[in-house]
Every structure is written in structure tokens, then in C-alpha cells.
Design an enzyme around this catalytic site. Structure first.
Site, PDB file in Angstrom:
ATOM      1  N   SER A 134       0.848  -1.185   0.000  1.00  0.00           N
ATOM      2  CA  SER A 134       0.000   0.000   0.000  1.00  0.00           C
ATOM      3  C   SER A 134       0.885   1.237   0.000  1.00  0.00           C
ATOM      4  O   SER A 134       2.025   1.199   0.497  1.00  0.00           O
ATOM      5  CB  SER A 134      -0.900   0.013   1.240  1.00  0.00           C
ATOM      6  OG  SER A 134      -1.554   1.256   1.387  1.00  0.00           O
ATOM      7  N   TYR A 147      -1.159  -0.335  10.547  1.00  0.00           N
ATOM      8  CA  TYR A 147      -1.351  -0.788   9.172  1.00  0.00           C
ATOM      9  C   TYR A 147      -0.156  -0.386   8.316  1.00  0.00           C
ATOM     10  O   TYR A 147       0.382  -1.197   7.554  1.00  0.00           O
ATOM     11  CB  TYR A 147      -2.636  -0.189   8.612  1.00  0.00           C
ATOM     12  CG  TYR A 147      -2.912  -0.548   7.166  1.00  0.00           C
ATOM     13  CD1 TYR A 147      -3.353  -1.825   6.819  1.00  0.00           C
ATOM     14  CD2 TYR A 147      -2.735   0.390   6.157  1.00  0.00           C
ATOM     15  CE1 TYR A 147      -3.609  -2.162   5.495  1.00  0.00           C
ATOM     16  CE2 TYR A 147      -2.989   0.066   4.830  1.00  0.00           C
ATOM     17  CZ  TYR A 147      -3.432  -1.204   4.503  1.00  0.00           C
ATOM     18  OH  TYR A 147      -3.669  -1.525   3.197  1.00  0.00           O
TER      19      TYR A 147
END
Length: 272
Positions: A134, A147
Site C-alpha cells: 500500500s 497498518y
């Protein structure tokens, strides 16, 4: 005659994983999709003529079973797409120890367990790995601490594969999507846009208003990059980290107020 290639896609029931399975199937690749929810997996398998294997990649026994089922069914493994992941948002003090453990268990531990099972087969076929990380693993974002850390770890782990096993023919690369229109992101847009009186489409417009492309990616656009990295066309691409983000990570946030096309609060403005 060269046998068809075989690829295993984790988190293959929806979103980027399902789009990748469909894209690979169109190239003639035999596809196996795995995930924790059987129903979406079966739909993807039917669409691709592939095999669905339910399982939790963060469980070592499940990860080994998924890989073995792939090899037993198709006889080989040439490509691995590590797409399964979870997100628990929050600044550090807002993320519980349980959420911290759950994030790392799937986003890092899941990679480790699947790779441990798959690497011997990938080395035999001189295959390729693509990890779906990501942009959060490349740039710090508000309330994404754990995350982001997990995706940065996934990126480093994948590049280490290229260094350690590249001499044996393995390629291992990373894609870092930005905002991508998927079922999960649609739900986030509804949650974000609702209190602001925005439709999901308008919410996507707002969150990508500083992205040079001015829109989210389609899942098929991310899938196309993954498929290319698995292909022979990318045979000299190894340890690469490819943002698929419409230019997001290139933006210098300190100069955004100087851009006449946006307002200082990031909302698009109507100017020529």
C-alpha cells in the site's frame, strides 16, 4: 508443449485479488484463489475457471494446505500474489494490543507462512511473487500507524526474497496501490462521506482531490500491473516497489497551497 502457468492469489474473493485472478485467467494462467470466505471465492473460481480453496493464510497449517492443494490439483506453482490483508486504523494509542497483533498476524505473518510453503515450488519453476502492499507503507498517514508498519514490513520482506533467492531464478516485487475502488473502499467512502453529506462517488473525489490523476484506481488497473510483474515481460524486474497510485506519492504536500487548481483545504476548485 509448455504447460499453462499456475498462480495462487490470496485474498482472491473480492477487490484487487478477484480482479487479478480474472486478469491472469484471460492470459491463460490457471488460477487458485484462497481466502476465509468460501462464497466469494467460489464466485471468482467460477468466473475464472479456477480453483477455490478456503483458508486463513495466517494459520501455518492452512497456508501449507492451500499451497499443497494448488500443487496437487495443477501439478506446479509459477506465480504467487500475496494480497490478503486486514486494516485496523488508528493512531498508536488508539490501536489495542489485540488489533496490533491481528494486523501483524495477517499482513506479515500471513506472507511468511504462505511463502514458507510456496517457495520450494516457486524455486523449481523459477517463478515470481507479487506482494500487494500500500502507499501507506511508503508515506505516513494520519491514524494508520500499525497498518502502515505492516505494509512497510511486507515490502521489506518481499525485497529480501529477491536478494536471497534471485540467484535461483525467483523474482519478487511489490505493488503499492493508492485509493482503489473496491467493495471495502466503497464501505469506507460511505462511512467517510455520510457525515459530510457526500455520496460515495463524491467522497472518492474528495479523498483523491490532491492525487494528480484526480480519481481512484480501478481494481483491474492494479491487477494489470500485478499480471505484468508476473509475466516474462518483466523478467528483469526484481525487488521493485511500484506505486499504482495515480501519482499520489510524488506530491510534495508543502507546495500544495501553491497549486491554483485546488483550495488550501484540498477541495477541488472550478478554475481553468
Amino acid at each position: 508443449m509448455t504447460p499453462p502457468r499456475v498462480a495462487l492469489v490470496t485474498g482472491g474473493g473480492a477487490g484487487i485479488g478477484a480482479a487479478t485472478a480474472r486478469t491472469l485467467a484471460r492470459t491463460g494462467t490457471r488460477v487458485v484463489v484462497c481466502g476465509r470466505r468460501p462464497e466469494p471465492l467460489e464466485r471468482t473460481a467460477q468466473e475464472t475457471g479456477g480453483l477455490a480453496v478456503a483458508g486463513d493464510v495466517a494459520d501455518p497449517a492452512d497456508a501449507a494446505r492451500v499451497v499443497q492443494r494448488t500443487v496437487d490439483h495443477f501439478g506446479r506453482l509459477d506465480g504467487l500474489v500475496l494480497n490478503a490483508g486486514v486494516m485496523h486504523p488508528g493512531a498508536l494509542l488508539d490501536v489495542s494490543p489485540e488489533a496490533f497483533e491481528a494486523t501483524l498476524r495477517v499482513n506479515v505473518g500471513g506472507l511468511y507462512h504462505v511463502l514458507r510453503a510456496a517457495l520450494p515450488h516457486l524455486l523449481t519453476s523459477r517463478g515470481a511473487v507479487v506482494t500487494v502492499a500500500s502507499v501507506a507503507g511508503l508515506r505516513a498517514s494520519a491514524e494508520m500507524s500499525v497498518y502502515a508498519a505492516s505494509k512497510a514490513a511486507a515490502t521489506a520482506l518481499t525485497q529480501s526474497l529477491a536478494v536471497d533467492y534471485g540467484p535461483q531464478g525467483l523474482r519478487a516485487n511489490v505493488v503499492c496501490p493508492g485509493w482503489t475502488a473496491t467493495e471495502m473502499a466503497d464501505a469506507e467512502m460511505a462511512e467517510f462521506g455520510g457525515p459530510r453529506g457526500l455520496s460515495p462517488g463524491a467522497a472518492y473525489g474528495l479523498v483523491t482531490s490532491l492525487v494528480p490523476a484526480r480519481r481512484p484506481a480501478g481494481a483491474d488497473e492494479v491487477a494489470a500491473c500485478i499480471a505484468w510483474l508476473l509475466s516474462d515481460q518483466a523478467r528483469y524486474v526484481n525487488a521493485a516497489v511500484v506505486p499504482v497510485d495515480g501519482g499520489q506519492v510524488a506530491v510534495d504536500v508543502g507546495t500544495v497551497p501553491f497549486d491554483p487548481r485546488v483550495s488550501v483545504d484540498g477541495r477541488p476548485v472550478d478554475r481553468p
